[in-house]
Design a protein around this motif. Structure first.
Motif, short mmCIF file in Angstrom:
data_model
loop_
_atom_site.label_atom_id
_atom_site.label_comp_id
_atom_site.label_asym_id
_atom_site.label_seq_id
_atom_site.Cartn_x
_atom_site.Cartn_y
_atom_site.Cartn_z
N ASP A 160 82.18 22.54 -15.06
CA ASP A 160 82.96 23.76 -15.26
C ASP A 160 83.81 24.07 -14.02
OD1 ASP A 160 81.85 23.96 -17.72
OD2 ASP A 160 80.67 25.76 -17.34
N TYR A 161 83.24 23.80 -12.84
CA TYR A 161 84.00 24.00 -11.60
C TYR A 161 85.23 23.09 -11.60
CZ TYR A 161 85.33 23.61 -6.70
OH TYR A 161 86.05 23.58 -5.53
N TYR A 162 85.01 21.83 -11.96
CA TYR A 162 86.11 20.86 -11.99
C TYR A 162 87.19 21.29 -12.99
CZ TYR A 162 88.69 16.68 -13.32
OH TYR A 162 89.70 15.79 -13.62
N GLU A 163 86.77 21.68 -14.20
CA GLU A 163 87.73 22.07 -15.24
C GLU A 163 88.50 23.32 -14.81
OE1 GLU A 163 88.58 20.45 -17.75
OE2 GLU A 163 87.01 18.94 -17.97
N ASP A 164 87.82 24.24 -14.15
CA ASP A 164 88.48 25.46 -13.68
C ASP A 164 89.53 25.15 -12.62
OD1 ASP A 164 88.55 28.46 -13.59
OD2 ASP A 164 87.97 28.10 -11.51
N ARG A 165 89.18 24.30 -11.66
CA ARG A 165 90.13 23.90 -10.62
C ARG A 165 91.30 23.12 -11.22
NH1 ARG A 165 88.76 23.16 -5.18
NH2 ARG A 165 90.87 22.27 -5.06
N LYS A 166 91.00 22.24 -12.15
CA LYS A 166 92.03 21.43 -12.78
C LYS A 166 93.01 22.29 -13.58
CE LYS A 166 92.60 17.43 -15.85
NZ LYS A 166 91.89 16.46 -16.74
N HIS A 167 92.49 23.35 -14.19
CA HIS A 167 93.32 24.25 -14.98
C HIS A 167 94.29 25.03 -14.09
CE1 HIS A 167 94.45 26.93 -18.26
NE2 HIS A 167 94.20 27.97 -17.47
N ARG A 168 93.86 25.30 -12.85
CA ARG A 168 94.68 26.12 -11.95
C ARG A 168 95.56 25.29 -11.01
NH1 ARG A 168 91.79 28.43 -8.45
NH2 ARG A 168 89.67 27.74 -8.94
N SER A 169 95.26 23.99 -10.87
CA SER A 169 96.05 23.15 -9.97
C SER A 169 95.90 21.69 -10.34
CB SER A 169 95.58 23.37 -8.51
OG SER A 169 94.22 22.98 -8.38
N ALA A 170 96.58 20.84 -9.64
CA ALA A 170 96.50 19.40 -9.89
C ALA A 170 95.26 18.83 -9.22
CB ALA A 170 97.76 18.71 -9.38
N PHE A 171 94.14 19.13 -9.81
CA PHE A 171 92.85 18.71 -9.25
C PHE A 171 92.35 17.49 -10.02
CE2 PHE A 171 88.19 19.52 -8.40
CZ PHE A 171 88.27 19.41 -7.02
N SER A 172 91.79 16.53 -9.33
CA SER A 172 91.32 15.30 -9.97
C SER A 172 89.91 14.97 -9.51
CB SER A 172 92.25 14.14 -9.64
OG SER A 172 92.19 13.85 -8.25
N TRP A 173 89.26 14.05 -10.24
CA TRP A 173 87.94 13.58 -9.84
C TRP A 173 88.00 12.89 -8.48
CZ3 TRP A 173 83.99 15.66 -11.98
CH2 TRP A 173 83.98 15.99 -13.33
N ARG A 174 89.12 12.20 -8.24
CA ARG A 174 89.30 11.52 -6.96
C ARG A 174 89.29 12.54 -5.81
NH1 ARG A 174 91.59 6.77 -5.15
NH2 ARG A 174 92.10 6.15 -7.28
#
Length: 278
Positions: free
Chosen positions: A16-30
């Motif tokens: 959920d943290y990852y999805e939230d960050r990804k929704h707000r910015s260009a966040f990736s697993w890398r």
């Protein structure tokens, strides 16, 4: 995103943290893995998928990468231990720490009621018995239970059941069943139910001495293949569902019963032992 204390699955929290960050910015697993200090660019993804575990150092790195401090970091440590503990005893200890942290900060953990409900055989029994005895005192309810319990223990169960919404008051010392059900993550549910199964199995032993018209005991010892085991497991599940339907349709309830359906091995797998010795 929900506060961390509303979670019991650390992998779901990380996802959920990852999805939230990804929704707000260009966040990736890398980027997530890099911030946490892991050389593998997909390590965080692999952990969230349950294909890898977090080491003690990994827990600290991951928590730091998600900006966790203070009680949130403490809760995350306990939540990871709960999710990765190798034994039931360690799992329960970790979960109790999670509940303790949540209680201090006046937050209700999602499965807290689940654990409390199954923590004592008295809770499901009192939940079924109290509506059958409108106006009865806790002491009168206690006298109807075959295992000896006190009026104080009955009152404790009644307080919890009404607080959790599993019973509703309909008058002075009168209760009705509520439709509320307690649900949790599979991991938490399995852990909670194991304790209840142990308690109910112990209660079955003295019940053997009850009159034969009040109890039914039978058993068979047999050799099985895995295929036959799976077929029998399906039949048992269908039987359990049918029994539940019969009980649900009963409009003239007189007693509270417990049905244990048990199928368990009495030996090791012979063929596996032969392969090990080959």
């Amino acid at each position: 995103m929900k506060p961390i204390i509303e979670y019991s699955d650390f992998r779901q929290f990380m996802l959920d943290y990852y999805e939230d960050r990804k929704h707000r910015s260009a966040f990736s697993w890398r980027e997530f893995s890099k911030i946490a200090g892991f050389s593998s660019s997909s390590y965080m993804k692999v952990v969230c998928e349950g294909k890898s575990k977090l080491s003690r150092i990994g827990v600290e790195r991951t928590g730091s990468a998600m900006g966790l401090v203070g009680f949130e970091m403490e809760y995350f440590r306990a939540m990871v231990e709960f999710g990765q503990a190798p034994t039931e005893e360690k799992k329960k200890a970790a979960y109790e720490r999670m509940l303790s942290i949540a209680k201090v900060h006046k937050v209700r953990v999602m499965e807290g009621d689940l654990f409390e409900f199954y923590d004592s055989w008295q809770n499901p029994v009192v939940r079924e018995l109290a509506p059958l005895m409108p106006g009865a005192t806790p002491g009168e309810i206690a006298k109807q239970c075959y295992p000896d319990i006190s009026a104080a223990e009955v009152q404790q169960s009644l307080n919890f059941l009404t607080k959790a919404g599993l019973l509703k008051k309909s008058g002075n010392n009168a209760f009705v069943l509520a439709e509320t059900s307690i649900k949790g993550t599979p991991d938490a549910t399995r852990l909670a139910l194991r304790g209840m199964h142990r308690m109910m199995s112990k209660l079955a032993t003295p019940a053997i001495d009850l009159p034969v018209n009040e109890r039914n005991f039978s058993g068979v010892t047999m050799g099985l293949s895995r295929e036959s085991y799976n077929k029998i497991e399906t039949v048992l599940d269908e039987c359990r569902q049918k029994i539940i339907s019969i009980a649900a349709e009963d409009k003239n309830i007189e007693q509270v019963y417990r049905l244990n359906l048990q199928l368990f091995p009495l030996t090791k797998n012979v063929k596996e032992c032969e392969n090990e010795n080959a």
